[in-house]
Design a protein around this motif. Sequence first.
Motif, PDB file in Angstrom:
ATOM      1  N   GLU A   1       1.047  -0.875  -0.180  1.00  0.00           N
ATOM      2  CA  GLU A   1       0.138   0.021  -0.157  1.00  0.00           C
ATOM      3  C   GLU A   1       0.940   1.346  -0.011  1.00  0.00           C
ATOM      4  N   LEU A   2       2.029   1.174   0.813  1.00  0.00           N
ATOM      5  CA  LEU A   2       3.047   2.285   0.619  1.00  0.00           C
ATOM      6  C   LEU A   2       3.327   2.410  -0.679  1.00  0.00           C
ATOM      7  N   LEU A   3       3.950   1.224  -1.259  1.00  0.00           N
ATOM      8  CA  LEU A   3       4.462   1.567  -2.544  1.00  0.00           C
ATOM      9  C   LEU A   3       3.608   2.071  -3.595  1.00  0.00           C
ATOM     10  N   LEU A   4       2.319   1.639  -3.535  1.00  0.00           N
ATOM     11  CA  LEU A   4       1.376   1.879  -4.485  1.00  0.00           C
ATOM     12  C   LEU A   4       0.943   3.465  -4.236  1.00  0.00           C
ATOM     13  N   ALA A   5       0.863   3.893  -3.201  1.00  0.00           N
ATOM     14  CA  ALA A   5       0.792   5.540  -2.926  1.00  0.00           C
ATOM     15  C   ALA A   5       1.987   6.181  -3.474  1.00  0.00           C
ATOM     16  N   ASP A   6       3.115   5.828  -3.061  1.00  0.00           N
ATOM     17  CA  ASP A   6       4.347   6.337  -3.411  1.00  0.00           C
ATOM     18  C   ASP A   6       4.740   6.584  -5.269  1.00  0.00           C
ATOM     19  N   LEU A   7       4.260   5.354  -5.663  1.00  0.00           N
ATOM     20  CA  LEU A   7       4.760   5.211  -7.138  1.00  0.00           C
ATOM     21  C   LEU A   7       3.541   5.773  -7.963  1.00  0.00           C
ATOM     22  N   ARG A   8       2.475   6.323  -7.564  1.00  0.00           N
ATOM     23  CA  ARG A   8       1.439   6.694  -8.351  1.00  0.00           C
ATOM     24  C   ARG A   8       1.754   7.680  -9.431  1.00  0.00           C
ATOM     25  N   HIS A   9       2.611   8.476  -9.314  1.00  0.00           N
ATOM     26  CA  HIS A   9       3.396   9.467 -10.243  1.00  0.00           C
ATOM     27  C   HIS A   9       4.533   9.379 -10.607  1.00  0.00           C
ATOM     28  N   CYS A  10       4.960   7.927 -10.659  1.00  0.00           N
ATOM     29  CA  CYS A  10       6.444   7.831 -10.724  1.00  0.00           C
ATOM     30  C   CYS A  10       6.844   8.020 -12.482  1.00  0.00           C
TER      31      CYS A  10
ATOM     32  N   LEU B   1       2.219   4.580 -16.825  1.00  0.00           N
ATOM     33  CA  LEU B   1       0.704   4.593 -17.792  1.00  0.00           C
ATOM     34  C   LEU B   1      -0.389   4.245 -16.784  1.00  0.00           C
ATOM     35  N   PRO B   2      -1.555   5.025 -16.981  1.00  0.00           N
ATOM     36  CA  PRO B   2      -2.755   4.869 -16.265  1.00  0.00           C
ATOM     37  C   PRO B   2      -3.163   3.536 -16.181  1.00  0.00           C
ATOM     38  N   ASP B   3      -3.671   3.259 -14.946  1.00  0.00           N
ATOM     39  CA  ASP B   3      -3.935   1.931 -14.523  1.00  0.00           C
ATOM     40  C   ASP B   3      -3.245   0.681 -14.663  1.00  0.00           C
ATOM     41  N   SER B   4      -1.856   0.985 -14.773  1.00  0.00           N
ATOM     42  CA  SER B   4      -0.969  -0.184 -14.736  1.00  0.00           C
ATOM     43  C   SER B   4      -0.300  -0.432 -13.490  1.00  0.00           C
ATOM     44  N   LEU B   5      -0.425   0.332 -12.390  1.00  0.00           N
ATOM     45  CA  LEU B   5       0.006   0.304 -11.359  1.00  0.00           C
ATOM     46  C   LEU B   5      -0.582  -0.821 -10.470  1.00  0.00           C
TER      47      LEU B   5
ATOM     48  N   GLN C   1       3.363 -11.394  -4.247  1.00  0.00           N
ATOM     49  CA  GLN C   1       3.645 -10.231  -3.469  1.00  0.00           C
ATOM     50  C   GLN C   1       4.733  -9.361  -4.156  1.00  0.00           C
ATOM     51  N   ARG C   2       4.077  -8.914  -5.224  1.00  0.00           N
ATOM     52  CA  ARG C   2       4.904  -7.937  -5.994  1.00  0.00           C
ATOM     53  C   ARG C   2       4.099  -6.822  -6.641  1.00  0.00           C
ATOM     54  N   VAL C   3       4.714  -5.398  -6.734  1.00  0.00           N
ATOM     55  CA  VAL C   3       3.943  -4.409  -7.364  1.00  0.00           C
ATOM     56  C   VAL C   3       4.581  -4.452  -8.629  1.00  0.00           C
ATOM     57  N   ASP C   4       3.381  -4.299  -9.589  1.00  0.00           N
ATOM     58  CA  ASP C   4       3.647  -4.386 -11.283  1.00  0.00           C
ATOM     59  C   ASP C   4       3.378  -2.991 -11.665  1.00  0.00           C
ATOM     60  N   LEU C   5       4.026  -2.303 -12.572  1.00  0.00           N
ATOM     61  CA  LEU C   5       3.717  -0.950 -13.535  1.00  0.00           C
ATOM     62  C   LEU C   5       4.334  -1.260 -14.665  1.00  0.00           C
ATOM     63  N   ILE C   6       3.747  -0.219 -15.313  1.00  0.00           N
ATOM     64  CA  ILE C   6       4.415  -0.070 -16.736  1.00  0.00           C
ATOM     65  C   ILE C   6       4.711   1.334 -16.983  1.00  0.00           C
ATOM     66  N   VAL C   7       5.679   1.791 -17.657  1.00  0.00           N
ATOM     67  CA  VAL C   7       6.107   3.205 -17.983  1.00  0.00           C
ATOM     68  C   VAL C   7       6.160   3.133 -19.300  1.00  0.00           C
TER      69      VAL C   7
ATOM     70  N   GLY D   1       9.892   7.377  -7.545  1.00  0.00           N
ATOM     71  CA  GLY D   1       8.648   7.534  -7.107  1.00  0.00           C
ATOM     72  C   GLY D   1       8.606   8.952  -6.258  1.00  0.00           C
ATOM     73  N   GLU D   2       7.723   9.151  -5.310  1.00  0.00           N
ATOM     74  CA  GLU D   2       7.749  10.415  -4.569  1.00  0.00           C
ATOM     75  C   GLU D   2       9.099  10.166  -3.562  1.00  0.00           C
ATOM     76  N   GLN D   3       9.377   9.070  -2.752  1.00  0.00           N
ATOM     77  CA  GLN D   3      10.295   8.929  -1.946  1.00  0.00           C
ATOM     78  C   GLN D   3      11.060   7.736  -2.518  1.00  0.00           C
ATOM     79  N   PHE D   4      10.438   6.525  -2.907  1.00  0.00           N
ATOM     80  CA  PHE D   4      11.013   5.454  -3.328  1.00  0.00           C
ATOM     81  C   PHE D   4      11.625   5.337  -4.685  1.00  0.00           C
ATOM     82  N   ALA D   5      12.964   4.637  -4.902  1.00  0.00           N
ATOM     83  CA  ALA D   5      13.462   4.826  -6.202  1.00  0.00           C
ATOM     84  C   ALA D   5      14.185   3.331  -6.256  1.00  0.00           C
ATOM     85  N   ILE D   6      14.226   3.023  -7.535  1.00  0.00           N
ATOM     86  CA  ILE D   6      15.277   2.040  -8.212  1.00  0.00           C
ATOM     87  C   ILE D   6      16.183   2.512  -9.148  1.00  0.00           C
ATOM     88  N   SER D   7      17.410   2.212  -8.909  1.00  0.00           N
ATOM     89  CA  SER D   7      18.303   2.559  -9.948  1.00  0.00           C
ATOM     90  C   SER D   7      19.506   1.175 -10.328  1.00  0.00           C
TER      91      SER D   7
END
Length: 140
Positions: free
Chosen positions: A25-34, A56-60, A67-73, A91-97
């Motif tokens: 839930e924290l990740l979904l909120a943080d990544l909603r504008h990633c 992409l809208p509705d991909s998060l 137990q994974r968060v999926d998304l498409i950019v 994301g707002e705070q969380f990032a992967i590099s």
Amino acid sequence: MRQMHGLEKLRRQQPGLLNAQKLAELLLADLRHCHCSIYGCIGDDERVLLAELDLLPDSLTYEMFDQRVDLIVAGPILRADCVPLTYRLQGEQFAISGRCSMIARVCGVDLYLQRSYTGVVGDIARQKFAIPVKSLLQMM
């Protein structure tokens, strides 16, 4: 090598015991504008932005069974004067590099860009990410 950033900031948002559902839930909120930035390099350490991909809208989504968060950019390729070498999903705070490549089976790469990354300016590139929530919990 893939690096996770901002996990401690996310952790501070949830007092008490943190389980997979709460972290998701924290990740979904943080990544909603990633967005995801793809970088190349010219010369000595001059980092060049090659593409900027937005969520992409509705991909998060959260896949509860795995137990994974999926998304498409997706977004346009901005430059093609060097090869993609690194990426940052922010994301707002969380990032992967980490390191990326257009060529499969390159050593030391943790993200292979999908076929839509053609290297042609103006083409729309799409990239899928799967963030393992269980692994993140173990890192915290």
